[in-house]
Design a protein around this motif. Structure first.
Motif, PDB file in Angstrom:
ATOM      1  N   LEU A 122       0.840  -1.198   0.000  1.00  0.00           N
ATOM      2  CA  LEU A 122       0.000   0.000   0.000  1.00  0.00           C
ATOM      3  C   LEU A 122       0.877   1.251   0.000  1.00  0.00           C
ATOM      4  O   LEU A 122       1.947   1.274   0.606  1.00  0.00           O
ATOM      5  CB  LEU A 122      -0.904   0.022   1.237  1.00  0.00           C
ATOM      6  CG  LEU A 122      -1.852  -1.171   1.387  1.00  0.00           C
ATOM      7  CD1 LEU A 122      -2.512  -1.136   2.756  1.00  0.00           C
ATOM      8  CD2 LEU A 122      -2.902  -1.148   0.299  1.00  0.00           C
ATOM      9  N   THR A 123       0.431   2.291  -0.673  1.00  0.00           N
ATOM     10  CA  THR A 123       1.114   3.578  -0.653  1.00  0.00           C
ATOM     11  C   THR A 123       0.271   4.577   0.112  1.00  0.00           C
ATOM     12  O   THR A 123      -0.924   4.371   0.339  1.00  0.00           O
ATOM     13  CB  THR A 123       1.342   4.106  -2.082  1.00  0.00           C
ATOM     14  OG1 THR A 123       0.060   4.333  -2.689  1.00  0.00           O
ATOM     15  CG2 THR A 123       2.112   3.098  -2.923  1.00  0.00           C
ATOM     16  N   ALA A 124       0.886   5.660   0.507  1.00  0.00           N
ATOM     17  CA  ALA A 124       0.171   6.663   1.308  1.00  0.00           C
ATOM     18  C   ALA A 124      -1.043   7.206   0.559  1.00  0.00           C
ATOM     19  O   ALA A 124      -2.111   7.400   1.143  1.00  0.00           O
ATOM     20  CB  ALA A 124       1.122   7.805   1.675  1.00  0.00           C
ATOM     21  N   THR A 125      -0.915   7.446  -0.731  1.00  0.00           N
ATOM     22  CA  THR A 125      -2.045   7.980  -1.487  1.00  0.00           C
ATOM     23  C   THR A 125      -3.126   6.931  -1.692  1.00  0.00           C
ATOM     24  O   THR A 125      -4.315   7.252  -1.741  1.00  0.00           O
ATOM     25  CB  THR A 125      -1.578   8.495  -2.857  1.00  0.00           C
ATOM     26  OG1 THR A 125      -0.888   7.434  -3.546  1.00  0.00           O
ATOM     27  CG2 THR A 125      -0.644   9.670  -2.697  1.00  0.00           C
ATOM     28  N   ALA A 126      -2.717   5.665  -1.784  1.00  0.00           N
ATOM     29  CA  ALA A 126      -3.684   4.600  -2.049  1.00  0.00           C
ATOM     30  C   ALA A 126      -4.574   4.338  -0.848  1.00  0.00           C
ATOM     31  O   ALA A 126      -5.713   3.898  -1.005  1.00  0.00           O
ATOM     32  CB  ALA A 126      -2.963   3.317  -2.452  1.00  0.00           C
ATOM     33  N   VAL A 127      -4.073   4.597   0.365  1.00  0.00           N
ATOM     34  CA  VAL A 127      -4.857   4.255   1.550  1.00  0.00           C
ATOM     35  C   VAL A 127      -5.575   5.456   2.151  1.00  0.00           C
ATOM     36  O   VAL A 127      -6.326   5.309   3.103  1.00  0.00           O
ATOM     37  CB  VAL A 127      -3.960   3.615   2.634  1.00  0.00           C
ATOM     38  CG1 VAL A 127      -3.296   2.371   2.105  1.00  0.00           C
ATOM     39  CG2 VAL A 127      -2.915   4.600   3.148  1.00  0.00           C
ATOM     40  N   THR A 128      -5.346   6.642   1.604  1.00  0.00           N
ATOM     41  CA  THR A 128      -6.010   7.821   2.154  1.00  0.00           C
ATOM     42  C   THR A 128      -7.524   7.658   2.093  1.00  0.00           C
ATOM     43  O   THR A 128      -8.105   7.480   1.038  1.00  0.00           O
ATOM     44  CB  THR A 128      -5.592   9.079   1.384  1.00  0.00           C
ATOM     45  OG1 THR A 128      -4.187   9.239   1.461  1.00  0.00           O
ATOM     46  CG2 THR A 128      -6.283  10.304   1.952  1.00  0.00           C
ATOM     47  N   GLY A 129      -8.155   7.684   3.258  1.00  0.00           N
ATOM     48  CA  GLY A 129      -9.602   7.590   3.313  1.00  0.00           C
ATOM     49  C   GLY A 129     -10.167   6.193   3.119  1.00  0.00           C
ATOM     50  O   GLY A 129     -11.385   6.034   3.116  1.00  0.00           O
ATOM     51  N   THR A 130      -9.293   5.160   2.952  1.00  0.00           N
ATOM     52  CA  THR A 130      -9.805   3.811   2.693  1.00  0.00           C
ATOM     53  C   THR A 130      -9.640   2.870   3.874  1.00  0.00           C
ATOM     54  O   THR A 130     -10.356   1.879   3.965  1.00  0.00           O
ATOM     55  CB  THR A 130      -9.106   3.173   1.479  1.00  0.00           C
ATOM     56  OG1 THR A 130      -7.697   3.116   1.723  1.00  0.00           O
ATOM     57  CG2 THR A 130      -9.368   3.995   0.218  1.00  0.00           C
ATOM     58  N   LEU A 131      -8.713   3.163   4.779  1.00  0.00           N
ATOM     59  CA  LEU A 131      -8.557   2.318   5.958  1.00  0.00           C
ATOM     60  C   LEU A 131      -9.595   2.711   7.003  1.00  0.00           C
ATOM     61  O   LEU A 131      -9.894   3.892   7.179  1.00  0.00           O
ATOM     62  CB  LEU A 131      -7.146   2.464   6.538  1.00  0.00           C
ATOM     63  CG  LEU A 131      -6.016   1.863   5.704  1.00  0.00           C
ATOM     64  CD1 LEU A 131      -4.670   2.142   6.353  1.00  0.00           C
ATOM     65  CD2 LEU A 131      -6.206   0.356   5.533  1.00  0.00           C
ATOM     66  N   PRO A 132     -10.146   1.738   7.704  1.00  0.00           N
ATOM     67  CA  PRO A 132     -11.183   2.046   8.690  1.00  0.00           C
ATOM     68  C   PRO A 132     -10.625   2.787   9.890  1.00  0.00           C
ATOM     69  O   PRO A 132      -9.423   2.773  10.153  1.00  0.00           O
ATOM     70  CB  PRO A 132     -11.702   0.668   9.081  1.00  0.00           C
ATOM     71  CG  PRO A 132     -10.549  -0.250   8.845  1.00  0.00           C
ATOM     72  CD  PRO A 132      -9.847   0.294   7.632  1.00  0.00           C
ATOM     73  N   GLY A 133     -11.510   3.434  10.630  1.00  0.00           N
ATOM     74  CA  GLY A 133     -11.103   4.154  11.826  1.00  0.00           C
ATOM     75  C   GLY A 133     -10.501   3.226  12.860  1.00  0.00           C
ATOM     76  O   GLY A 133     -10.931   2.093  13.021  1.00  0.00           O
ATOM     77  N   GLY A 134      -9.468   3.701  13.539  1.00  0.00           N
ATOM     78  CA  GLY A 134      -8.790   2.898  14.555  1.00  0.00           C
ATOM     79  C   GLY A 134      -7.518   2.245  14.069  1.00  0.00           C
ATOM     80  O   GLY A 134      -6.652   1.893  14.875  1.00  0.00           O
ATOM     81  N   VAL A 135      -7.365   2.036  12.759  1.00  0.00           N
ATOM     82  CA  VAL A 135      -6.145   1.439  12.216  1.00  0.00           C
ATOM     83  C   VAL A 135      -5.047   2.485  12.236  1.00  0.00           C
ATOM     84  O   VAL A 135      -5.177   3.550  11.611  1.00  0.00           O
ATOM     85  CB  VAL A 135      -6.363   0.907  10.795  1.00  0.00           C
ATOM     86  CG1 VAL A 135      -5.050   0.406  10.212  1.00  0.00           C
ATOM     87  CG2 VAL A 135      -7.403  -0.199  10.790  1.00  0.00           C
ATOM     88  N   THR A 136      -3.954   2.210  12.946  1.00  0.00           N
ATOM     89  CA  THR A 136      -2.846   3.152  13.061  1.00  0.00           C
ATOM     90  C   THR A 136      -1.646   2.753  12.230  1.00  0.00           C
ATOM     91  O   THR A 136      -0.621   3.418  12.249  1.00  0.00           O
ATOM     92  CB  THR A 136      -2.423   3.297  14.531  1.00  0.00           C
ATOM     93  OG1 THR A 136      -1.982   2.015  15.023  1.00  0.00           O
ATOM     94  CG2 THR A 136      -3.571   3.797  15.381  1.00  0.00           C
ATOM     95  N   GLY A 137      -1.748   1.663  11.498  1.00  0.00           N
ATOM     96  CA  GLY A 137      -0.646   1.195  10.671  1.00  0.00           C
ATOM     97  C   GLY A 137      -0.781  -0.290  10.401  1.00  0.00           C
ATOM     98  O   GLY A 137      -1.720  -0.948  10.867  1.00  0.00           O
ATOM     99  N   ALA A 138       0.156  -0.822   9.645  1.00  0.00           N
ATOM    100  CA  ALA A 138       0.146  -2.255   9.355  1.00  0.00           C
ATOM    101  C   ALA A 138       0.381  -3.039  10.638  1.00  0.00           C
ATOM    102  O   ALA A 138       1.151  -2.609  11.510  1.00  0.00           O
ATOM    103  CB  ALA A 138       1.218  -2.593   8.333  1.00  0.00           C
ATOM    104  N   PRO A 139      -0.252  -4.205  10.797  1.00  0.00           N
ATOM    105  CA  PRO A 139      -0.035  -4.984  12.016  1.00  0.00           C
ATOM    106  C   PRO A 139       1.412  -5.472  12.110  1.00  0.00           C
ATOM    107  O   PRO A 139       1.992  -5.906  11.120  1.00  0.00           O
ATOM    108  CB  PRO A 139      -1.004  -6.156  11.866  1.00  0.00           C
ATOM    109  CG  PRO A 139      -1.219  -6.286  10.397  1.00  0.00           C
ATOM    110  CD  PRO A 139      -1.169  -4.883   9.866  1.00  0.00           C
ATOM    111  N   THR A 140       1.977  -5.368  13.300  1.00  0.00           N
ATOM    112  CA  THR A 140       3.307  -5.924  13.555  1.00  0.00           C
ATOM    113  C   THR A 140       3.229  -7.186  14.413  1.00  0.00           C
ATOM    114  O   THR A 140       4.249  -7.830  14.648  1.00  0.00           O
ATOM    115  CB  THR A 140       4.200  -4.896  14.254  1.00  0.00           C
ATOM    116  OG1 THR A 140       3.577  -4.499  15.486  1.00  0.00           O
ATOM    117  CG2 THR A 140       4.412  -3.677  13.377  1.00  0.00           C
ATOM    118  N   ALA A 141       2.018  -7.545  14.891  1.00  0.00           N
ATOM    119  CA  ALA A 141       1.842  -8.759  15.688  1.00  0.00           C
ATOM    120  C   ALA A 141       0.415  -9.263  15.517  1.00  0.00           C
ATOM    121  O   ALA A 141      -0.529  -8.480  15.413  1.00  0.00           O
ATOM    122  CB  ALA A 141       2.131  -8.505  17.164  1.00  0.00           C
ATOM    123  N   VAL A 142       0.287 -10.583  15.469  1.00  0.00           N
ATOM    124  CA  VAL A 142      -1.015 -11.243  15.410  1.00  0.00           C
ATOM    125  C   VAL A 142      -0.998 -12.416  16.380  1.00  0.00           C
ATOM    126  O   VAL A 142      -0.036 -13.208  16.391  1.00  0.00           O
ATOM    127  CB  VAL A 142      -1.331 -11.761  13.991  1.00  0.00           C
ATOM    128  CG1 VAL A 142      -2.606 -12.602  13.993  1.00  0.00           C
ATOM    129  CG2 VAL A 142      -1.467 -10.605  13.009  1.00  0.00           C
TER     130      VAL A 142
END
Length: 392
Positions: free
Chosen positions: A267-287
């Protein structure tokens, strides 16, 4: 002269006795049909290859060298039986190894470990035995990782305990961990270059009890842990217990990718603008991923399986739960019919689907050119599959 000829003949016969060899052609073919709801563009009904398990064919062989030692080899190719094409990145992308085996000292292999990478041994902990909807669903295919350029050692059985270790090199000049640049790996490009891969496994069997622990590392082509679902550290523990016809399963998996970023997820910064849901602060680093399940043998012909799986991703990426129910009916020792139902639910900031990471990439459904098969954020997905497996 006669005595010399007899002596030579005896030596030839003795050598032949020690050099007994065998080569076996084997394989399996799995085809079926599937139905899935909750796709971004609607429902899908189609044919399915590998609904119960991937189709393959291979050659395996050994030569008796004497004193309990054998030379061994294995070549195995994955097949897409919908198209006739090859899976796993090449002709022998699943296995291409040669090595030595000794009843006292264990087994050593080297070559393309492929689908023999030890994270795939986690099927021992899966109540669905790696069918379509299984432990790979919520970790988006992380347990399907492969390894080339590898070495493997498996110990003999030590009073019920078996140990295995693997190490796969990058074969890159001046770069031990990576392959001198390029994007990170993801589950959709098995067989493509990746960084250093290694892992250890311990399994304990004692009558009805089986315990398993796995730790492995898969680096991307830059030598980093940049994608929790593809290039990450994995720790898995669990066990099974059998009471007559009933076998119970429990397991836990932790994935860690400290260098993960949205860019590393494609994902690029322009591609995700306005498309990620609220609360997501970045890509997951742990599952964190937990599951329980059962396998019940109703009769020599029929078995029923069921499992519940739950995963939670950090950085606000939410959680998902998978419910699965399956059955298999044996027509013979080599042929059986199967079916499985799967239903996955997502929290508001999660969109995990039933595609095991190959068709439902991380991120909004516009990622990867809009080809994702994942549901929209916060939505559920239902899948059903049925087919036939024949082994030879």
């Amino acid at each position: 002269m006669k005595m010399k000829l007899i002596g030579v003949a005896a030596m030839v016969l003795a050598t032949g006795a020690y050099a007994q060899s065998s080569v076996t052609l084997y394989g399996r073919i799995d085809n079926g049909v599937s139905y899935r709801t909750g796709l971004p563009s609607g429902h899908l009904f189609g044919t399915e290859t590998g609904g119960w398990g991937e189709s393959w064919w291979g050659l395996i062989g050994s030569e008796d060298l004497g004193d309990g030692t054998k030379a061994i080899f294995q070549l195995e190719s994955g097949i897409n039986t919908n198209t006739g094409g090859m899976n796993n990145g090449g002709l022998f992308g699943r296995h291409a190894t040669v090595g030595m085996s000794n009843s006292k000292y264990g087994t050593f292999k080297l070559g393309n470990l492929g689908a023999g990478f030890l994270t795939q041994d986690s099927w021992d902990l899966d109540p669905q035995e790696m069918q379509a909807y299984n432990i790979a669903t919520l970790d988006r295919g992380r347990v399907w990782e492969q390894a080339g350029n590898g070495f493997e050692y498996t110990s003999p059985n030590l009073n019920g305990l078996t140990l295995k270790g693997q190490y796969a090199l990058t074969n890159t000049v001046g770069n031990w961990n990576g392959t001198n640049g390029g994007p990170g790996t993801d589950p959709s490009n098995l067989g493509a270059p990746q960084g250093r891969v290694d892992g250890v496994k311990a399994m304990y069997n004692n009558h009805n009890l089986e315990l398993l622990a796995i730790y492995d590392e898969v680096r991307d082509r830059n030598g980093q842990f940049s994608n929790v679902y593809a290039a990450s550290r994995e720790a898995m523990v669990g066990g099974t217990y059998t009471w007559g016809p009933l076998k119970a399963y429990v397991g836990y998996q932790h994935l860690s990718a400290p260098q993960a970023t949205l860019q590393n997820q494609g994902l690029t910064a322009t591609a995700v603008t306005g498309t990620l849901p609220g609360g997501v602060t970045g890509a997951p680093t742990a599952v964190d991923h937990e599951w329980v399940g059962v396998n019940y043998t109703v009769s020599p012909f029929l078995s029923v399986t069921g499992g519940v799986y739950h995963a939670n991703a950090n950085k606000g990426n939410g959680n998902a739960t998978l419910y699965s129910l399956g059955a298999a009916y044996n027509l013979s020792k080599r042929t059986f019919l199967y079916t499985e139902l799967g239903y996955v639910t997502n929290s508001a900031s999660s969109n995990v689907g039933l595609g095991n990471g190959y068709s439902d990439y991380y991120g909004p459904n516009t990622n990867e050119g809009g080809t994702s098969g994942a549901p929209n954020y916060g939505r559920s997905q239902f899948g059903a599959i049925a087919g036939i497996m024949h082994m030879f």
